[in-house]
Design an enzyme around this catalytic site. Structure first.
Site, mmCIF file in Angstrom:
data_model
loop_
_atom_site.group_PDB
_atom_site.id
_atom_site.type_symbol
_atom_site.label_atom_id
_atom_site.label_comp_id
_atom_site.label_asym_id
_atom_site.label_seq_id
_atom_site.Cartn_x
_atom_site.Cartn_y
_atom_site.Cartn_z
ATOM 1 N N HIS A 66 0.849 -1.195 0.000
ATOM 2 C CA HIS A 66 0.000 0.000 0.000
ATOM 3 C C HIS A 66 0.880 1.239 0.000
ATOM 4 O O HIS A 66 1.854 1.323 0.740
ATOM 5 C CB HIS A 66 -0.895 0.024 1.239
ATOM 6 N N ASP B 62 -15.167 2.305 6.323
ATOM 7 C CA ASP B 62 -14.204 3.315 5.866
ATOM 8 C C ASP B 62 -14.809 4.190 4.779
ATOM 9 O O ASP B 62 -14.546 5.389 4.722
ATOM 10 C CB ASP B 62 -12.922 2.655 5.344
ATOM 11 N N ARG C 83 -15.040 12.480 6.495
ATOM 12 C CA ARG C 83 -13.766 13.169 6.805
ATOM 13 C C ARG C 83 -13.410 14.166 5.710
ATOM 14 O O ARG C 83 -12.926 15.262 5.991
ATOM 15 C CB ARG C 83 -12.634 12.129 6.947
ATOM 16 N N SER D 174 -8.119 3.824 8.523
ATOM 17 C CA SER D 174 -8.674 3.809 7.169
ATOM 18 C C SER D 174 -7.862 2.878 6.268
ATOM 19 O O SER D 174 -8.400 1.994 5.598
ATOM 20 C CB SER D 174 -8.656 5.246 6.618
ATOM 21 N N LYS E 53 -8.669 -1.680 5.417
ATOM 22 C CA LYS E 53 -8.790 -2.214 4.050
ATOM 23 C C LYS E 53 -7.690 -3.239 3.777
ATOM 24 O O LYS E 53 -7.933 -4.278 3.174
ATOM 25 C CB LYS E 53 -8.715 -1.059 3.041
#
Ligand code: URA
Length: 437
Positions: free
Chosen positions: A85, A164, A171, A186, A190
């Site tokens: 990620h 999320d 947000r 967040s 995931k």
């Protein structure tokens, strides 16, 4: 647990009193099923933004968000499964290079990715610039493709950590994106729901990233690694520089082109070196050897052409035209282009990557509203990188767009985003730190 009241959760966070794991779980359930109204969620998010959360509250929030939807498992695969990620950057096409490299070395990478966000690009938009390619994959097809090519890239579905989706949307409009515990929950909800055993986090730091300095990036990396550890996953975080765009191309088809060039063997660039370093970290976690051995494996996967073959296989499996790996002219090309040249001689001493990313949005490479259509051919190709010497009149970059008007709009921003100074700037390492076990 006594009856759940959202007002009590807001009060506790406002007063810096800890929430229990049960309270956090009940709150996330209520946010996901809509029984907690948005105004209460927004009030709690602001309290978190101002007062933070403890490490154990952040871990509980991450797990509750992970469990708000489907949690995937890859037990049916016969080898190690890794995921990667990036916290978001400009010109960041590492997934397009890393995933085929590790797949060629025997590590599966079932990758769920997103679209561009603000000035940062997204892997899904980049891949969809390949003619015919689809990222809307059914779960059974996704698995079959991962088996075939060693990796596949699917669009993140609403079923993955749906809490999320709700929290992120709130947000975004309540000025509460910039909170380290909320960013951790967040991202990691995931990642953990995607089910890989080994997770590589590329935490971007600098002007073009969410984390503007090393201390914040290190704190985010620490929290994310804690969350992974609490869930029994192995996680390495690499802090990488985003005070300049990554590589020379920014824009969807342009980035695919650059990724293919690296996979064809052009690994001497900063992008190539970073991708090999990140791939080696994944291979090391997957027990393929020491970091030195894994670096050699990654280099060999590129040199032998095996990584490029994996990319071609994945593109074909996802209905794209695999011939793009041999013939780059099959990628979409822009109708208009214009060069920007250096106005004085010196060194490229600053590149405002966020501003360059925003200029690319003006050129059509990103969205200004959710419904905007992306121009896959639009973007920027840099002719010089940070630290390079340039003479007056040398090209600094070329802009690509569909219309001259778009080039006019982006030109001023791009001129202002690149500074040429008489003094050579200090060297900036691309990798600031590696945090691993
Ligand atoms: N990326 C995410 O998925 N979530 C954040 O909060 C920030 C970046």
């Amino acid at each position: 647990m006594s009856q759940f009241h959202m007002t009590e959760c807001i009060r506790k966070t406002k007063m810096r009193q800890p929430l229990t794991a049960e309270e956090i779980h009940a709150m996330v359930t209520g946010i996901t099923d809509g029984t907690v109204p948005d105004y209460q969620t927004a009030a709690w998010l602001m309290a978190v933004c101002l007062n933070g959360l403890s490490d154990s509250e952040t871990a509980s929030l991450t797990m509750a968000m992970r469990d708000s939807g489907r949690v995937m498992s890859w037990d049916m695969l016969d080898g190690p499964v890794a995921d990667k990620h990036s916290t978001g950057g400009v010109g960041d096409k590492t997934t397009l290079i890393l995933a085929p490299v590790v797949a060629a070395c025997g590590v599966y990478m079932p990758k769920m990715s997103g679209r561009g966000l603000g000035h940062t690009g997204g892997t899904i938009d980049k891949l969809e610039s390949i003619p015919g390619l689809t990222t809307a994959l059914l779960p059974t097809n996704f698995l079959a493709l991962v088996r075939q090519a060693g990796f596949a890239v699917a669009m993140q579905t609403g079923n993955l950590a749906p809490a999320d989706k709700k929290l992120y949307a709130l947000r975004d409009v309540t000025e509460t994106v910039n909170s380290i515990p909320l960013i951790c929950a967040s991202i990691m909800s995931k990642k953990l729901a995607t089910g890989a055993d080994h997770i590589l986090l590329d935490v971007k730091v600098g002007s073009g990233a969410f984390m503007k300095n090393d201390a914040d990036a290190a704190e985010l990396a620490r929290l994310m690694r804690e969350a992974a550890k609490a869930d029994g996953r192995e996680c390495t975080a690499v802090l990488t520089d985003m005070d300049r765009p990554l590589g020379r191309c920014i824009g969807n088809a342009l980035e695919v082109r650059e990724a293919i060039e690296v996979l064809r063997g052009e690994t001497g660039s900063s992008l190539g070196r970073l991708c090999i370093a990140l791939a080696a970290e994944i291979l090391r976690m997957a027990d393929k050897g020491s970091i030195e051995e894994c670096t050699k494996l990654a280099e060999e996967a590129i040199r032998s052409g095996k990584a490029l073959q994996r990319l071609a296989k994945m593109i074909e499996g996802q209905h794209g035209d695999p011939r793009v790996t041999e013939n780059l002219s099959l990628l979409p090309e822009a109708g208009c282009s214009r060069q920007i040249s250096a106005e004085s001689s010196g060194y490229v001493s600053a590149m405002q990557s966020e501003e360059i990313g925003r200029a690319c949005v003006l050129l059509g490479a990103g969205r200004m509203t959710k419904t905007d259509k992306i121009d896959p051919a639009a973007g920027v190709v840099l002719s010089a990188e940070y630290g390079d010497a340039v003479q007056k009149g040398d090209p600094l970059l070329t802009m690509y767009a569909a219309t001259e008007a778009q080039l006019d709009e982006a030109e001023g921003k791009l001129r202002a985003a690149i500074t040429v100074s008489p003094e050579q700037p200090p060297e900036r390492p691309l990798i600031h730190a590696v945090l691993s076990d």
